[in-house]
Design a protein around this motif. Structure first.
Motif, PDB file in Angstrom:
ATOM      1  N   LEU A 187     -12.272 -24.749 -29.611  1.00 35.96           N
ATOM      2  CA  LEU A 187     -13.754 -24.591 -30.382  1.00 35.96           C
ATOM      3  C   LEU A 187     -13.952 -25.505 -31.447  1.00 35.96           C
ATOM      4  O   LEU A 187     -15.182 -25.863 -31.544  1.00 35.96           O
ATOM      5  CB  LEU A 187     -13.903 -22.954 -30.624  1.00 35.96           C
ATOM      6  CG  LEU A 187     -13.547 -22.036 -29.425  1.00 35.96           C
ATOM      7  CD1 LEU A 187     -13.795 -20.708 -29.992  1.00 35.96           C
ATOM      8  CD2 LEU A 187     -14.271 -22.498 -28.311  1.00 35.96           C
ATOM      9  N   GLU A 188     -13.121 -25.731 -32.213  1.00 35.54           N
ATOM     10  CA  GLU A 188     -13.067 -26.318 -33.495  1.00 35.54           C
ATOM     11  C   GLU A 188     -13.343 -27.996 -33.231  1.00 35.54           C
ATOM     12  O   GLU A 188     -14.067 -28.709 -33.815  1.00 35.54           O
ATOM     13  CB  GLU A 188     -11.490 -26.484 -34.288  1.00 35.54           C
ATOM     14  CG  GLU A 188     -11.740 -25.052 -35.117  1.00 35.54           C
ATOM     15  CD  GLU A 188     -12.650 -24.835 -36.096  1.00 35.54           C
ATOM     16  OE1 GLU A 188     -12.931 -25.732 -36.855  1.00 35.54           O
ATOM     17  OE2 GLU A 188     -12.889 -23.710 -36.461  1.00 35.54           O
ATOM     18  N   ILE A 189     -12.892 -28.517 -32.074  1.00 33.16           N
ATOM     19  CA  ILE A 189     -13.299 -29.955 -31.650  1.00 33.16           C
ATOM     20  C   ILE A 189     -14.357 -29.841 -30.596  1.00 33.16           C
ATOM     21  O   ILE A 189     -14.446 -30.974 -30.111  1.00 33.16           O
ATOM     22  CB  ILE A 189     -12.045 -30.602 -31.134  1.00 33.16           C
ATOM     23  CG1 ILE A 189     -11.237 -29.917 -29.960  1.00 33.16           C
ATOM     24  CG2 ILE A 189     -10.771 -30.536 -32.360  1.00 33.16           C
ATOM     25  CD1 ILE A 189     -10.280 -30.664 -29.376  1.00 33.16           C
ATOM     26  N   GLY A 190     -15.090 -28.954 -30.299  1.00 32.30           N
ATOM     27  CA  GLY A 190     -16.313 -29.069 -29.306  1.00 32.30           C
ATOM     28  C   GLY A 190     -15.780 -28.967 -28.063  1.00 32.30           C
ATOM     29  O   GLY A 190     -16.580 -29.302 -26.965  1.00 32.30           O
ATOM     30  N   ALA A 191     -14.650 -28.377 -27.692  1.00 29.90           N
ATOM     31  CA  ALA A 191     -14.313 -28.228 -26.148  1.00 29.90           C
ATOM     32  C   ALA A 191     -14.620 -26.628 -26.103  1.00 29.90           C
ATOM     33  O   ALA A 191     -14.916 -25.775 -26.725  1.00 29.90           O
ATOM     34  CB  ALA A 191     -12.825 -28.589 -26.159  1.00 29.90           C
ATOM     35  N   SER A 192     -14.079 -26.315 -24.843  1.00 27.19           N
ATOM     36  CA  SER A 192     -14.349 -24.921 -24.336  1.00 27.19           C
ATOM     37  C   SER A 192     -13.188 -24.141 -23.987  1.00 27.19           C
ATOM     38  O   SER A 192     -12.129 -24.904 -23.865  1.00 27.19           O
ATOM     39  CB  SER A 192     -15.422 -24.710 -22.976  1.00 27.19           C
ATOM     40  OG  SER A 192     -16.492 -25.250 -23.276  1.00 27.19           O
ATOM     41  N   ALA A 193     -13.179 -23.030 -24.217  1.00 29.81           N
ATOM     42  CA  ALA A 193     -11.800 -22.214 -23.955  1.00 29.81           C
ATOM     43  C   ALA A 193     -12.065 -20.819 -23.391  1.00 29.81           C
ATOM     44  O   ALA A 193     -13.187 -20.163 -23.610  1.00 29.81           O
ATOM     45  CB  ALA A 193     -11.117 -21.968 -25.360  1.00 29.81           C
ATOM     46  N   ILE A 194     -11.112 -20.149 -22.484  1.00 34.30           N
ATOM     47  CA  ILE A 194     -11.138 -19.001 -22.017  1.00 34.30           C
ATOM     48  C   ILE A 194     -10.045 -18.090 -22.411  1.00 34.30           C
ATOM     49  O   ILE A 194      -8.833 -18.972 -22.137  1.00 34.30           O
ATOM     50  CB  ILE A 194     -11.366 -19.137 -20.356  1.00 34.30           C
ATOM     51  CG1 ILE A 194     -12.782 -19.495 -19.906  1.00 34.30           C
ATOM     52  CG2 ILE A 194     -11.111 -17.462 -19.847  1.00 34.30           C
ATOM     53  CD1 ILE A 194     -12.801 -19.707 -18.560  1.00 34.30           C
ATOM     54  N   HIS A 195     -10.193 -17.078 -22.879  1.00 28.95           N
ATOM     55  CA  HIS A 195      -8.809 -16.184 -23.318  1.00 28.95           C
ATOM     56  C   HIS A 195      -8.383 -15.166 -22.382  1.00 28.95           C
ATOM     57  O   HIS A 195      -9.390 -14.363 -21.846  1.00 28.95           O
ATOM     58  CB  HIS A 195      -9.240 -15.442 -24.683  1.00 28.95           C
ATOM     59  CG  HIS A 195      -7.985 -14.831 -25.289  1.00 28.95           C
ATOM     60  ND1 HIS A 195      -8.234 -13.441 -25.937  1.00 28.95           N
ATOM     61  CD2 HIS A 195      -6.634 -15.164 -25.212  1.00 28.95           C
ATOM     62  CE1 HIS A 195      -7.092 -13.119 -26.366  1.00 28.95           C
ATOM     63  NE2 HIS A 195      -6.156 -14.061 -26.018  1.00 28.95           N
ATOM     64  N   ILE A 196      -7.365 -15.321 -21.784  1.00 29.05           N
ATOM     65  CA  ILE A 196      -6.823 -14.115 -21.016  1.00 29.05           C
ATOM     66  C   ILE A 196      -5.458 -13.681 -21.650  1.00 29.05           C
ATOM     67  O   ILE A 196      -4.432 -14.102 -21.454  1.00 29.05           O
ATOM     68  CB  ILE A 196      -6.438 -14.860 -19.460  1.00 29.05           C
ATOM     69  CG1 ILE A 196      -7.639 -15.662 -19.079  1.00 29.05           C
ATOM     70  CG2 ILE A 196      -5.917 -13.740 -18.620  1.00 29.05           C
ATOM     71  CD1 ILE A 196      -7.306 -16.163 -17.654  1.00 29.05           C
ATOM     72  N   PRO A 197      -5.704 -12.434 -22.477  1.00 32.68           N
ATOM     73  CA  PRO A 197      -4.514 -12.076 -23.010  1.00 32.68           C
ATOM     74  C   PRO A 197      -3.420 -11.567 -22.304  1.00 32.68           C
ATOM     75  O   PRO A 197      -3.714 -11.026 -21.043  1.00 32.68           O
ATOM     76  CB  PRO A 197      -4.869 -10.811 -23.808  1.00 32.68           C
ATOM     77  CG  PRO A 197      -6.769 -10.876 -23.884  1.00 32.68           C
ATOM     78  CD  PRO A 197      -6.991 -11.985 -22.705  1.00 32.68           C
TER      79      PRO A 197
END
Length: 230
Positions: A187-197
């Motif tokens: 997120l800090e570099i402008g990409a996307s992320a999905i969290h699956i705990p």
């Protein structure tokens, strides 16, 4: 939200297959081996401190973990630990390296669907030989265009990877179980992320509520939910 994505990266350990569970089991075994020298709570604390101190030398993975166990055992026993016990500690590590690779439910189904539309890669920390072994045993290699075993997962590491892939950060999506390693740096570099705990998380990978505030990412309960999201 994900309409620009060209490359989807997956963390490996505890995202594609079970891993952290084996470390917890090894810690339990280690604590029993040296229980005559300290309480379990103290052993756990000292082992963790030793691991963190040694990350700069050994990086992530089983081999560094074993060396940290040996160092911790020597210090807690005041260097009186028997050679046979050292051998048993080394064998804990060897056993970990021979564990079966248990792919998590839904992983292959998701990879099969996504490979038709996106370039899929693995972006993981750990020991190169061990991660290669697990990828081979998992039978998942056929789905991935590229495998990146990273020394760390900070903003600069992901920027280097994205540049290597010759894409923009906005075209990169990371899927993983760790907020600290697989979500917040992206997120800090402008990409996307999905969290699956995953149900077990190494203390080193935990983040505070303050660090999570205002972070724009999706959290899913199961990897199969990815298919309805992108």
């Amino acid at each position: 939200m994900f309409n620009k994505i060209k490359v989807i990266a997956f963390d490996a350990d505890d995202t594609l297959w079970i891993n952290e569970t084996y470390f917890r089991e090894a810690e339990e075994e280690f604590a029993k081996l040296i229980s005559k020298y300290e309480t379990k709570n103290k052993i756990d604390q000292e082992l963790f401190k030793t691991e963190i101190k040694n990350l700069v030398h050994y990086g992530y993975g089983v081999k560094g973990f074993v060396l940290s166990m040996v160092e911790c055992a020597l210090e807690l026993s005041n260097y009186k630990i028997p050679q046979k016990t050292i051998e048993k500690i080394i064998n804990i590590g060897k056993d970990m390296l021979q564990k079966p690779v248990e792919v998590l439910e839904g992983v292959e189904e998701v990879l099969e669907h996504l490979q038709e539309k996106y370039k899929l890669i693995v972006a993981t920390k750990g020991d190169l030989l061990d991660q290669e072994r697990k990828l081979e045993k998992s039978n998942l290699l056929k789905y991935f265009h590229h495998i990146e075993v990273m020394s760390d997962k900070k903003e600069k590491d992901y920027t280097k990877l994205i540049n290597h892939l010759d894409i923009q950060p906005s075209e990169f999506l990371m899927i993983g179980n760790s907020l600290k390693s697989d979500v917040l740096p992206l997120l800090e570099i402008g990409a996307s992320a999905i969290h699956i705990p995953f149900h077990t998380t190494w203390i080193h990978e935990e983040v505070s509520k303050e660090e999570q505030q205002n972070a724009d990412y999706a959290t899913l309960t199961n990897i199969k939910e990815v298919l309805s999201l992108i």
